[in-house]
Design an enzyme around this catalytic site. Structure first.
Site, PDB file in Angstrom:
ATOM      1  CG  ASN A  79      -1.834   1.080   1.236  1.00  0.00           C
ATOM      2  OD1 ASN A  79      -1.715   2.180   0.961  1.00  0.00           O
ATOM      3  ND2 ASN A  79      -3.097   0.875   1.770  1.00  0.00           N
ATOM      4  CG  ASP A 105      -3.428  -6.203   9.553  1.00  0.00           C
ATOM      5  OD1 ASP A 105      -3.535  -5.784   8.341  1.00  0.00           O
ATOM      6  OD2 ASP A 105      -4.322  -6.702   9.924  1.00  0.00           O
ATOM      7  CB  THR A 106      -4.818  -0.186   9.636  1.00  0.00           C
ATOM      8  OG1 THR A 106      -3.453   0.282   9.999  1.00  0.00           O
ATOM      9  CG2 THR A 106      -5.758   0.793  10.161  1.00  0.00           C
ATOM     10  CG  PHE A 123      -5.586   5.108   2.161  1.00  0.00           C
ATOM     11  CD1 PHE A 123      -4.901   5.994   2.712  1.00  0.00           C
ATOM     12  CD2 PHE A 123      -5.659   3.789   2.648  1.00  0.00           C
ATOM     13  CE1 PHE A 123      -4.119   5.530   3.820  1.00  0.00           C
ATOM     14  CE2 PHE A 123      -4.957   3.349   3.647  1.00  0.00           C
ATOM     15  CZ  PHE A 123      -4.197   4.243   4.227  1.00  0.00           C
ATOM     16  N   GLY A 124      -8.722   4.425   1.438  1.00  0.00           N
ATOM     17  CA  GLY A 124      -9.619   3.796   2.397  1.00  0.00           C
ATOM     18  C   GLY A 124     -11.068   4.294   2.674  1.00  0.00           C
ATOM     19  CE1 TYR A 125     -14.638   0.652   5.274  1.00  0.00           C
ATOM     20  CE2 TYR A 125     -12.365   0.500   5.428  1.00  0.00           C
ATOM     21  CZ  TYR A 125     -13.706  -0.278   5.124  1.00  0.00           C
ATOM     22  OH  TYR A 125     -14.011  -1.416   4.940  1.00  0.00           O
TER      23      TYR A 125
HETATM   24  P1  ITT Z   1      -0.860  -4.102   3.129  1.00  0.00           P
HETATM   25  O1  ITT Z   1      -1.549  -5.353   3.616  1.00  0.00           O
HETATM   26  O2  ITT Z   1      -0.202  -4.614   1.777  1.00  0.00           O
HETATM   27  O3  ITT Z   1      -0.135  -3.449   4.017  1.00  0.00           O
HETATM   28  P2  ITT Z   1      -3.633  -3.097   2.846  1.00  0.00           P
HETATM   29  O4  ITT Z   1      -4.391  -1.959   1.997  1.00  0.00           O
HETATM   30  O5  ITT Z   1      -4.061  -4.544   2.517  1.00  0.00           O
HETATM   31  O6  ITT Z   1      -2.145  -3.015   2.728  1.00  0.00           O
HETATM   32  P3  ITT Z   1      -4.502  -3.381   5.545  1.00  0.00           P
HETATM   33  O7  ITT Z   1      -4.794  -5.102   5.478  1.00  0.00           O
HETATM   34  O8  ITT Z   1      -4.050  -3.193   7.020  1.00  0.00           O
HETATM   35  O9  ITT Z   1      -3.860  -2.773   4.275  1.00  0.00           O
HETATM   36  O10 ITT Z   1      -6.422  -3.042   5.365  1.00  0.00           O
HETATM   37  C1  ITT Z   1      -6.504  -2.230   5.956  1.00  0.00           C
HETATM   38  C2  ITT Z   1      -7.404  -1.244   5.292  1.00  0.00           C
HETATM   39  O11 ITT Z   1      -8.371  -0.421   6.281  1.00  0.00           O
HETATM   40  C3  ITT Z   1      -7.104  -0.581   4.138  1.00  0.00           C
HETATM   41  O12 ITT Z   1      -7.368  -1.290   2.931  1.00  0.00           O
HETATM   42  C4  ITT Z   1      -8.121   0.567   4.033  1.00  0.00           C
HETATM   43  O13 ITT Z   1      -9.552   0.302   3.473  1.00  0.00           O
HETATM   44  C5  ITT Z   1      -8.280   0.859   5.802  1.00  0.00           C
HETATM   45  N1  ITT Z   1      -7.422   1.819   6.191  1.00  0.00           N
HETATM   46  C6  ITT Z   1      -6.245   1.518   6.725  1.00  0.00           C
HETATM   47  N2  ITT Z   1      -5.634   2.687   7.055  1.00  0.00           N
HETATM   48  C7  ITT Z   1      -6.422   3.784   6.741  1.00  0.00           C
HETATM   49  C8  ITT Z   1      -6.296   5.033   6.844  1.00  0.00           C
HETATM   50  O14 ITT Z   1      -5.496   5.740   7.501  1.00  0.00           O
HETATM   51  N3  ITT Z   1      -7.578   5.815   6.528  1.00  0.00           N
HETATM   52  C9  ITT Z   1      -8.499   5.125   5.786  1.00  0.00           C
HETATM   53  N4  ITT Z   1      -8.652   3.711   5.640  1.00  0.00           N
HETATM   54  C10 ITT Z   1      -7.858   2.979   6.117  1.00  0.00           C
END
Ligand code: ITT
Length: 192
Positions: free
Chosen positions: A10, A69-70, A149-151
């Site tokens: 990511n 992991d988040t 990104f993400g949420y």
């Molecule tokens: P890696 O496993 O390669 O590190 P990933 O995108 O799959 O990357 P995660 O498994 O940690 O990462 O997934 C966490 C999801 O949570 C990520 O795809 C986003 O949708 C969300 N996320 C994580 N951090 C965030 C942030 O700071 N703001 C918004 N959404 C977030």
């Protein structure tokens, strides 16, 4: 400068951590390290997934490495999407589909409280260290903003009126879960 591999695909995560560690460590993402694998995340806790990701890359590279992991945890949905945050709406890891599913599932919820939780796993000279960062906030009803990104477009951290997607990265980093966990990682590394 000390080189550490950040076991993630990511790019947003790499950029956010570089904004904090600039000039102190050389953070190398998997792309830049020339490693092209989809790291497994088979477990049901952030901790065990983070450990799995760091271990998989350590086995390949024998280099100091950290992973993170988040998850986004909502009260009304008993912690969902949580460890499933990336794939909430399916294997495609589609940010918009994930947001749509979250808003749908929360449509009748009066309790909008949510938190991002980050676990960083560092494998340092063969030893494992875990660092946690939490950001409390709420999920709004209609998404706003295009940054991040993400949420980010639906999450408003406590202490602000803006969503993360309406903030420049420096402002997001004042509140962010990842920043808090990263600060602990950096403090550890600087004490070595
Ligand atoms: P890696 O496993 O390669 O590190 P990933 O995108 O799959 O990357 P995660 O498994 O940690 O990462 O997934 C966490 C999801 O949570 C990520 O795809 C986003 O949708 C969300 N996320 C994580 N951090 C965030 C942030 O700071 N703001 C918004 N959404 C977030």
């Amino acid at each position: 400068m000390m080189k550490i591999i950040f076991a993630t695909n990511n790019r947003n995560k790499v950029e956010e951590i570089r904004a904090v560690t600039a000039g102190r460590f050389e953070i190398v993402g998997l792309n830049e390290a020339g490693i092209d694998i989809d790291i497994p995340e088979p477990h049901d806790t952030l901790e065990s997934n983070a450990i799995e990701k760091a271990s998989a890359i350590f086995e390949l590279t024998n280099t100091n490495v950290f992973s993170e992991d988040t998850g986004l945890e909502t009260e009304a949905l008993n912690g969902a999407p949580g460890v499933k945050s990336a794939r909430y709406a399916g294997e495609g890891k589609d940010f918009q589909a994930n947001i749509d599913k979250l808003l749908l599932n929360l449509r009748d919820a009066a309790n909008r409280k949510a938190r991002f939780r980050t676990i960083i796993c560092l494998l340092w000279n063969g030893e494992q260290h875990l660092f946690e960062g939490v950001c409390e906030g709420k999920i709004i009803e209609q998404q706003r903003g295009t940054k991040g990104f993400g949420y980010d477009p639906v999450f408003v951290p406590d202490g602000s009126e803006k969503t993360f997607a309406e903030m420049e990265m420096e402002e997001k980093n004042k509140y962010s879960h990842r920043r808090k966990a990263t600060d602990k990682l950096v403090e550890f590394l600087l004490s070595r």
